[in-house]
Design a protein around this motif. Structure first.
Motif, PDB file in Angstrom:
ATOM      1  N   LYS A  96       9.014 -28.484  -9.649  1.00 15.13           N
ATOM      2  CA  LYS A  96      10.280 -28.503 -10.079  1.00 15.13           C
ATOM      3  C   LYS A  96      10.516 -28.447 -11.505  1.00 15.13           C
ATOM      4  CE  LYS A  96      13.153 -31.391  -7.819  1.00 15.13           C
ATOM      5  NZ  LYS A  96      13.714 -32.696  -7.025  1.00 15.13           N
ATOM      6  N   GLN A  97       9.281 -28.998 -12.288  1.00 17.45           N
ATOM      7  CA  GLN A  97       9.230 -28.975 -13.832  1.00 17.45           C
ATOM      8  C   GLN A  97       9.327 -27.530 -14.084  1.00 17.45           C
ATOM      9  OE1 GLN A  97       6.326 -32.693 -14.130  1.00 17.45           O
ATOM     10  NE2 GLN A  97       6.989 -31.933 -16.170  1.00 17.45           N
ATOM     11  N   ALA A  98       8.544 -26.754 -13.417  1.00 20.22           N
ATOM     12  CA  ALA A  98       8.289 -25.259 -13.933  1.00 20.22           C
ATOM     13  C   ALA A  98       9.701 -24.568 -13.649  1.00 20.22           C
ATOM     14  CB  ALA A  98       6.994 -24.793 -12.715  1.00 20.22           C
ATOM     15  N   PHE A  99      10.235 -24.833 -12.529  1.00 19.76           N
ATOM     16  CA  PHE A  99      11.540 -24.223 -12.524  1.00 19.76           C
ATOM     17  C   PHE A  99      12.603 -24.672 -13.436  1.00 19.76           C
ATOM     18  CE2 PHE A  99       9.848 -22.305  -8.874  1.00 19.76           C
ATOM     19  CZ  PHE A  99      10.590 -21.099  -8.562  1.00 19.76           C
ATOM     20  N   ALA A 100      12.598 -25.942 -13.875  1.00 15.77           N
ATOM     21  CA  ALA A 100      13.363 -26.326 -14.889  1.00 15.77           C
ATOM     22  C   ALA A 100      13.179 -25.917 -15.989  1.00 15.77           C
ATOM     23  CB  ALA A 100      13.258 -28.019 -15.153  1.00 15.77           C
ATOM     24  N   ALA A 101      11.619 -25.470 -16.296  1.00 16.96           N
ATOM     25  CA  ALA A 101      11.593 -24.946 -17.904  1.00 16.96           C
ATOM     26  C   ALA A 101      12.079 -23.283 -17.608  1.00 16.96           C
ATOM     27  CB  ALA A 101      10.087 -24.986 -17.848  1.00 16.96           C
ATOM     28  N   LEU A 102      11.919 -22.667 -16.209  1.00 17.64           N
ATOM     29  CA  LEU A 102      12.229 -21.237 -16.487  1.00 17.64           C
ATOM     30  C   LEU A 102      13.852 -21.354 -16.546  1.00 17.64           C
ATOM     31  CD1 LEU A 102      11.642 -18.372 -15.744  1.00 17.64           C
ATOM     32  CD2 LEU A 102      12.347 -19.012 -13.252  1.00 17.64           C
ATOM     33  N   GLN A 103      14.521 -22.216 -16.001  1.00 16.19           N
ATOM     34  CA  GLN A 103      16.096 -22.224 -16.185  1.00 16.19           C
ATOM     35  C   GLN A 103      16.674 -22.249 -17.429  1.00 16.19           C
ATOM     36  OE1 GLN A 103      18.317 -22.074 -13.140  1.00 16.19           O
ATOM     37  NE2 GLN A 103      19.639 -21.494 -15.028  1.00 16.19           N
ATOM     38  N   VAL A 104      15.810 -23.187 -18.298  1.00 15.38           N
ATOM     39  CA  VAL A 104      16.005 -22.933 -19.703  1.00 15.38           C
ATOM     40  C   VAL A 104      15.708 -22.076 -20.685  1.00 15.38           C
ATOM     41  CG1 VAL A 104      15.792 -24.453 -22.015  1.00 15.38           C
ATOM     42  CG2 VAL A 104      16.192 -25.600 -19.698  1.00 15.38           C
ATOM     43  N   ASP A 105      14.570 -21.317 -20.163  1.00 16.84           N
ATOM     44  CA  ASP A 105      14.040 -20.324 -20.895  1.00 16.84           C
ATOM     45  C   ASP A 105      14.547 -18.974 -20.696  1.00 16.84           C
ATOM     46  OD1 ASP A 105      12.300 -22.219 -22.423  1.00 16.84           O
ATOM     47  OD2 ASP A 105      10.466 -21.810 -21.222  1.00 16.84           O
ATOM     48  N   ARG A 106      14.601 -18.893 -19.277  1.00 12.79           N
ATOM     49  CA  ARG A 106      14.990 -17.289 -19.013  1.00 12.79           C
ATOM     50  C   ARG A 106      15.694 -17.487 -17.606  1.00 12.79           C
ATOM     51  NH1 ARG A 106      12.467 -12.623 -20.762  1.00 12.79           N
ATOM     52  NH2 ARG A 106      14.360 -11.846 -19.483  1.00 12.79           N
ATOM     53  N   PRO A 107      16.856 -17.975 -17.763  1.00  9.76           N
ATOM     54  CA  PRO A 107      17.717 -18.093 -16.519  1.00  9.76           C
ATOM     55  C   PRO A 107      18.057 -16.864 -15.680  1.00  9.76           C
ATOM     56  CG  PRO A 107      18.990 -18.760 -18.318  1.00  9.76           C
ATOM     57  CD  PRO A 107      17.571 -18.722 -18.771  1.00  9.76           C
ATOM     58  N   ASP A 108      17.775 -15.704 -16.463  1.00  9.14           N
ATOM     59  CA  ASP A 108      18.290 -14.430 -15.876  1.00  9.14           C
ATOM     60  C   ASP A 108      17.072 -14.144 -15.231  1.00  9.14           C
ATOM     61  OD1 ASP A 108      16.873 -14.301 -18.681  1.00  9.14           O
ATOM     62  OD2 ASP A 108      16.664 -12.282 -18.281  1.00  9.14           O
ATOM     63  N   LEU A 109      16.004 -14.758 -15.253  1.00  6.53           N
ATOM     64  CA  LEU A 109      14.532 -14.189 -14.130  1.00  6.53           C
ATOM     65  C   LEU A 109      14.381 -15.338 -13.166  1.00  6.53           C
ATOM     66  CD1 LEU A 109      12.282 -13.061 -17.103  1.00  6.53           C
ATOM     67  CD2 LEU A 109      13.653 -11.754 -15.560  1.00  6.53           C
ATOM     68  N   MET A 110      15.324 -15.893 -12.428  1.00  2.90           N
ATOM     69  CA  MET A 110      15.008 -16.739 -11.403  1.00  2.90           C
ATOM     70  C   MET A 110      14.931 -15.889 -10.371  1.00  2.90           C
ATOM     71  SD  MET A 110      15.525 -19.907 -12.455  1.00  2.90           S
ATOM     72  CE  MET A 110      15.642 -20.957 -10.744  1.00  2.90           C
ATOM     73  N   PRO A 111      13.799 -16.367  -9.621  1.00  4.14           N
ATOM     74  CA  PRO A 111      13.464 -15.236  -8.416  1.00  4.14           C
ATOM     75  C   PRO A 111      14.185 -15.116  -7.374  1.00  4.14           C
ATOM     76  CG  PRO A 111      11.812 -17.208  -8.521  1.00  4.14           C
ATOM     77  CD  PRO A 111      12.761 -17.277  -9.780  1.00  4.14           C
TER      78      PRO A 111
END
Length: 250
Positions: A101-116
Motif C-alpha cells: 500500500k505504501q508503494a501505491f501511495a507513492a505512485l499516486q503522488v509521483d505519477r497518478p497518471d500511471l495507475m495500472p
C-alpha cells in the motif's frame, strides 16, 4: 499476540473480506478473442517483495508499471521497509500488505497518471486454502483489478489429488493449461504453460475484479519468459537491492 491467536483473527478477517471479492470482469478494457488483443488496455503493473537473507524483516518492495502491449518500463517504485508482522503460512498478505500500500501511495503522488489498469501479484489469489490469497487481499484493499501469479504450486487439502510433477508430464504431452479443480468442485485457478512450450507451469488465479479466463489471457499477453514481465521486472529490481544489502552486512 500468539501466532495461534493471530491466525484465528486473520481467518475471520479473510472471511469478511472474501464477501467483497468480485470474480467477474470489472475492467476498463476488453478482450477480443478473434484478434487476441485487449482494446482499451494500456498500462499494466506488477509487484514483488524480496528479503535479504541476512534480515528476514527487512523488505524491498518493487512496483513496476509497464506499457501494453509493448511491455516497456514506464515507471518503477522501489523502497526498503521494516516489516514487524510475523510470517504465518496462509496469511502472507497480512505481513506484506502495508508495504504494498505504501508503494501505491507513492505512485499516486509521483505519477497518478500511471495507475495500472490491472495488477499482477507475485503470489496467489483464489488458489489458497481459504480462497483468499495475497492477490485477493491487495485487490480489495486498493480496489484495483488483480491477478495472482505463483511460480510454485500451493498444496492444501482440497487440491490434495493434484500432483505438481504430474502436471509437468501433462504439459510435455501437449497441454497448454490445466484447470485446478478441488474435490469440493471449486475451481481455484489454472496451471498455465509459459512461452516456448516449457513443461514447468505457472499458477494463475483470480485476485479481484477479473475472471479466470481474462486473467489467463492477460498473463499470456504479458509473458516473454516463464514469469510475466510486470512481475519479472519487479522481482529483478527487488532481488538486486536485497543482494546488495546482503553483500554489505558483515
Amino acid at each position: 499476540m500468539a501466532d495461534s491467536d493471530l491466525a484465528r483473527e486473520w481467518t475471520q478477517l479473510q472471511s469478511q473480506l472474501l464477501t467483497q471479492l468480485i470474480q467477474h470482469d470489472d475492467l476498463s478494457f476488453t478482450y477480443d478473442a478473434h484478434t487476441n488483443t485487449f482494446p482499451g488496455l494500456h498500462i499494466v503493473g506488477g509487484v514483488d517483495i524480496s528479503y535479504p537473507r541476512t534480515d528476514p524483516n527487512h523488505a524491498i518492495v518493487a512496483l513496476t508499471i509497464l506499457s501494453f502491449p509493448s511491455l516497456s518500463l514506464l515507471h518503477q517504485t522501489t523502497f526498503e521497509v521494516c516489516i514487524d508482522v510475523p510470517y504465518i503460512a496462509g496469511f502472507l498478505a497480512f505481513r506484506e500488505i502495508r508495504a504494498y500500500k505504501q508503494a501505491f501511495a507513492a505512485l499516486q503522488v509521483d505519477r497518478p497518471d500511471l495507475m495500472p489498469q490491472i495488477l499482477l501479484v507475485d503470489g496467489n489469489g483464489l488458489l489458497h486454502p481459504r480462497r483468499f490469497g495475497s492477490a485477493c487481499h491487495l485487490g480489495i484493499e486498493l480496489n484495483v483489478p488483480t491477478i495472482g501469479v505463483a511460480k510454485s504450486f500451493l498444496h492444501f487439502d482440497d487440491l490434495a489429488h493434484v500432483d505438481a510433477k504430474e502436471l509437468k508430464h501433462v504439459f510435455r504431452n501437449g497441454a497448454s493449461e490445466i484447470e485446478l479443480k478441488g474435490q469440493s468442485g471449486c475451481v481455484y485457478g489454472k496451471a498455465v504453460q509459459p512461452p516456448g512450450n516449457a513443461s514447468n507451469p505457472i499458477f494463475v488465479s483470480v485476485g479481484h475484479r477479473v475472471s479466470l479466463d481474462m486473467a489467463v489471457h492477460v498473463v499470456r499477453a504479458c509473458s516473454k519468459f516463464r514469469v510475466p514481465e510486470p512481475i519479472r521486472v519487479a522481482d529483478q529490481q527487488s532481488r538486486k537491492i536485497a543482494q546488495t544489502i546482503e553483500s554489505i552486512v558483515p
